[in-house]
Design a protein around this motif. Structure first.
Motif, mmCIF file in Angstrom:
data_model
loop_
_atom_site.group_PDB
_atom_site.id
_atom_site.type_symbol
_atom_site.label_atom_id
_atom_site.label_comp_id
_atom_site.label_asym_id
_atom_site.label_seq_id
_atom_site.Cartn_x
_atom_site.Cartn_y
_atom_site.Cartn_z
ATOM 1 N N THR A 141 0.818 -1.207 0.000
ATOM 2 C CA THR A 141 0.000 0.000 0.000
ATOM 3 C C THR A 141 0.855 1.262 0.000
ATOM 4 O O THR A 141 1.738 1.435 0.846
ATOM 5 C CB THR A 141 -0.926 0.018 1.230
ATOM 6 N N ASN A 142 0.600 2.133 -0.983
ATOM 7 C CA ASN A 142 1.236 3.448 -1.110
ATOM 8 C C ASN A 142 2.734 3.386 -1.393
ATOM 9 O O ASN A 142 3.423 4.413 -1.277
ATOM 10 C CB ASN A 142 1.000 4.302 0.145
ATOM 11 N N LEU A 143 3.250 2.218 -1.766
ATOM 12 C CA LEU A 143 4.664 2.085 -2.098
ATOM 13 C C LEU A 143 4.805 1.523 -3.509
ATOM 14 O O LEU A 143 3.894 0.857 -4.017
ATOM 15 C CB LEU A 143 5.369 1.151 -1.103
ATOM 16 N N PRO A 144 5.945 1.782 -4.167
ATOM 17 C CA PRO A 144 6.136 1.224 -5.506
ATOM 18 C C PRO A 144 6.267 -0.288 -5.457
ATOM 19 O O PRO A 144 6.714 -0.856 -4.450
ATOM 20 C CB PRO A 144 7.443 1.876 -5.975
ATOM 21 N N VAL A 145 5.876 -0.953 -6.530
ATOM 22 C CA VAL A 145 6.047 -2.405 -6.599
ATOM 23 C C VAL A 145 7.538 -2.726 -6.514
ATOM 24 O O VAL A 145 8.379 -2.012 -7.074
ATOM 25 C CB VAL A 145 5.428 -2.972 -7.892
ATOM 26 N N ARG A 146 7.867 -3.778 -5.790
ATOM 27 C CA ARG A 146 9.256 -4.229 -5.689
ATOM 28 C C ARG A 146 9.354 -5.615 -6.323
ATOM 29 O O ARG A 146 8.427 -6.428 -6.239
ATOM 30 C CB ARG A 146 9.715 -4.274 -4.233
ATOM 31 N N PHE A 147 10.530 -5.874 -6.911
ATOM 32 C CA PHE A 147 10.753 -7.102 -7.651
ATOM 33 C C PHE A 147 11.761 -7.961 -6.893
ATOM 34 O O PHE A 147 12.915 -7.547 -6.700
ATOM 35 C CB PHE A 147 11.278 -6.775 -9.059
ATOM 36 N N TYR A 148 11.338 -9.156 -6.483
ATOM 37 C CA TYR A 148 12.199 -10.088 -5.751
ATOM 38 C C TYR A 148 12.579 -11.231 -6.681
ATOM 39 O O TYR A 148 11.707 -11.879 -7.266
ATOM 40 C CB TYR A 148 11.488 -10.605 -4.504
ATOM 41 N N LEU A 149 13.893 -11.471 -6.800
ATOM 42 C CA LEU A 149 14.426 -12.396 -7.791
ATOM 43 C C LEU A 149 15.155 -13.559 -7.121
ATOM 44 O O LEU A 149 15.765 -13.384 -6.051
ATOM 45 C CB LEU A 149 15.409 -11.682 -8.724
ATOM 46 N N PRO A 150 15.151 -14.738 -7.756
ATOM 47 C CA PRO A 150 15.987 -15.837 -7.247
ATOM 48 C C PRO A 150 17.459 -15.438 -7.282
ATOM 49 O O PRO A 150 17.918 -14.799 -8.239
ATOM 50 C CB PRO A 150 15.700 -16.983 -8.224
ATOM 51 N N ARG A 151 18.195 -15.818 -6.267
ATOM 52 C CA ARG A 151 19.607 -15.444 -6.188
ATOM 53 C C ARG A 151 20.391 -15.982 -7.389
ATOM 54 O O ARG A 151 21.324 -15.314 -7.880
ATOM 55 C CB ARG A 151 20.193 -15.995 -4.879
ATOM 56 N N GLU A 152 20.009 -17.149 -7.883
ATOM 57 C CA GLU A 152 20.759 -17.738 -9.000
ATOM 58 C C GLU A 152 20.534 -16.993 -10.317
ATOM 59 O O GLU A 152 21.248 -17.237 -11.297
ATOM 60 C CB GLU A 152 20.419 -19.220 -9.166
#
Length: 271
Positions: free
Chosen positions: A176-187
């Motif tokens: 809520t009220n924050l930009p979308v964040r992208f979480y990626l596999p470390r590999e």
């Protein structure tokens, strides 16, 4: 005419707001319990982004010393980095003593009839528990959501044209009220990452660890053991895209930092 929810909530942003909770809330100072109540309320002072707890005066088992009454002040946004001692509503600061320790100006009694029987407490000055669980950073806002969704969209992260990571199996976090964040596999990260000593704590996701790239410090973070609501991002890494370039399915995204601040200022009408 329909009203956007964010616009409706923004209309109240400059007002003193509160919301009761049925949680059992306990507060400790110097190892001594100074509050044990089921009648706490969440309080947002005008222009303050996150809530804190106010507890009934009758449930406060600590010595108090009243300071001089204060009038509203502070900057346009009272974000978590603004000290509790800065108040945007009229009231009286209180110093709190218990457990052999004293916390100057760690209490506040707003000059408002709805909260006349309550003391707002500085979250950072005490140890807090909801039911039997320790809580950190600040209480959760009941109107704040964090949704984590697996996505096959192609995510590419670069720093000045240098590829840092690329994946089609990211988890996107919508908060809520924050930009979308992208979480990626470390590999799927091609950049060399160096572990940092920095940590931070989010009341919704848990404790984050940080890494640096060859050119930027603490620009990558991960929740290794997130809170239950954020389990889909466990062990994944996110890049601080306020400083980096993120391309989604071939389209370069605007960097969120400045745009988010400008958007909030426009919506809430403060500088």
């Amino acid at each position: 005419m329909s009203t956007r929810m964010r616009d409706a909530m923004a209309q109240r942003f400059k007002e003193l707001r509160h919301e009761p909770t049925e949680k059992r809330v306990r507060v400790a100072l110097g190892g001594e319990t100074i509050v044990d109540t089921t009648d706490a309320v969440l309080v947002w002072e005008p222009r303050r982004i996150v809530p804190t707890y106010a507890v009934p005066v009758a449930d406060l088992r600590a010595s108090t010393t009243a300071g001089d009454e204060v009038m509203p002040g502070g900057p346009g946004f009272l974000h978590p980095g603004i000290p509790f001692s800065v108040h945007s509503t009229a009231g009286q600061p209180l110093s709190i003593s218990g457990g052999g320790q004293s916390r100057p100006d760690a209490g506040f009694r707003p000059a408002d009839p709805e909260l006349s029987d309550y003391v707002v407490l500085d979250f950072d000055a005490f140890d807090w528990f909801e039911e039997d669980e320790r809580i950190h950073a600040h209480p959760r806002d009941p109107y704040h959501r964090v949704d984590a969704r697996a996505s096959s969209r192609r995510i590419r992260i670069e720093d000045g044209g240098t590829l840092l990571a690329e994946t089609s199996r990211a988890v996107l976090v919508f908060e809520t009220n924050l930009p979308v964040r992208f979480y990626l596999p470390r590999e799927d990260v091609v950049a060399a990452l160096t572990a940092s000593d920095q940590v931070s704590y989010c009341p919704y996701k848990g404790e984050a660890s940080y890494w640096s790239t060859d050119s930027r410090s603490n620009v990558v973070w991960s929740y290794q053991a997130p809170l239950p609501d954020a389990m889909p991002i466990a062990g994944l890494v996110a890049f601080y895209d306020d400083l980096l370039d993120v391309t989604v399915d071939g389209k370069l995204r605007d960097r969120p930092g400045g745009a988010v601040v400008r958007s909030l200022r426009d919506e809430f009408g403060v500088s």
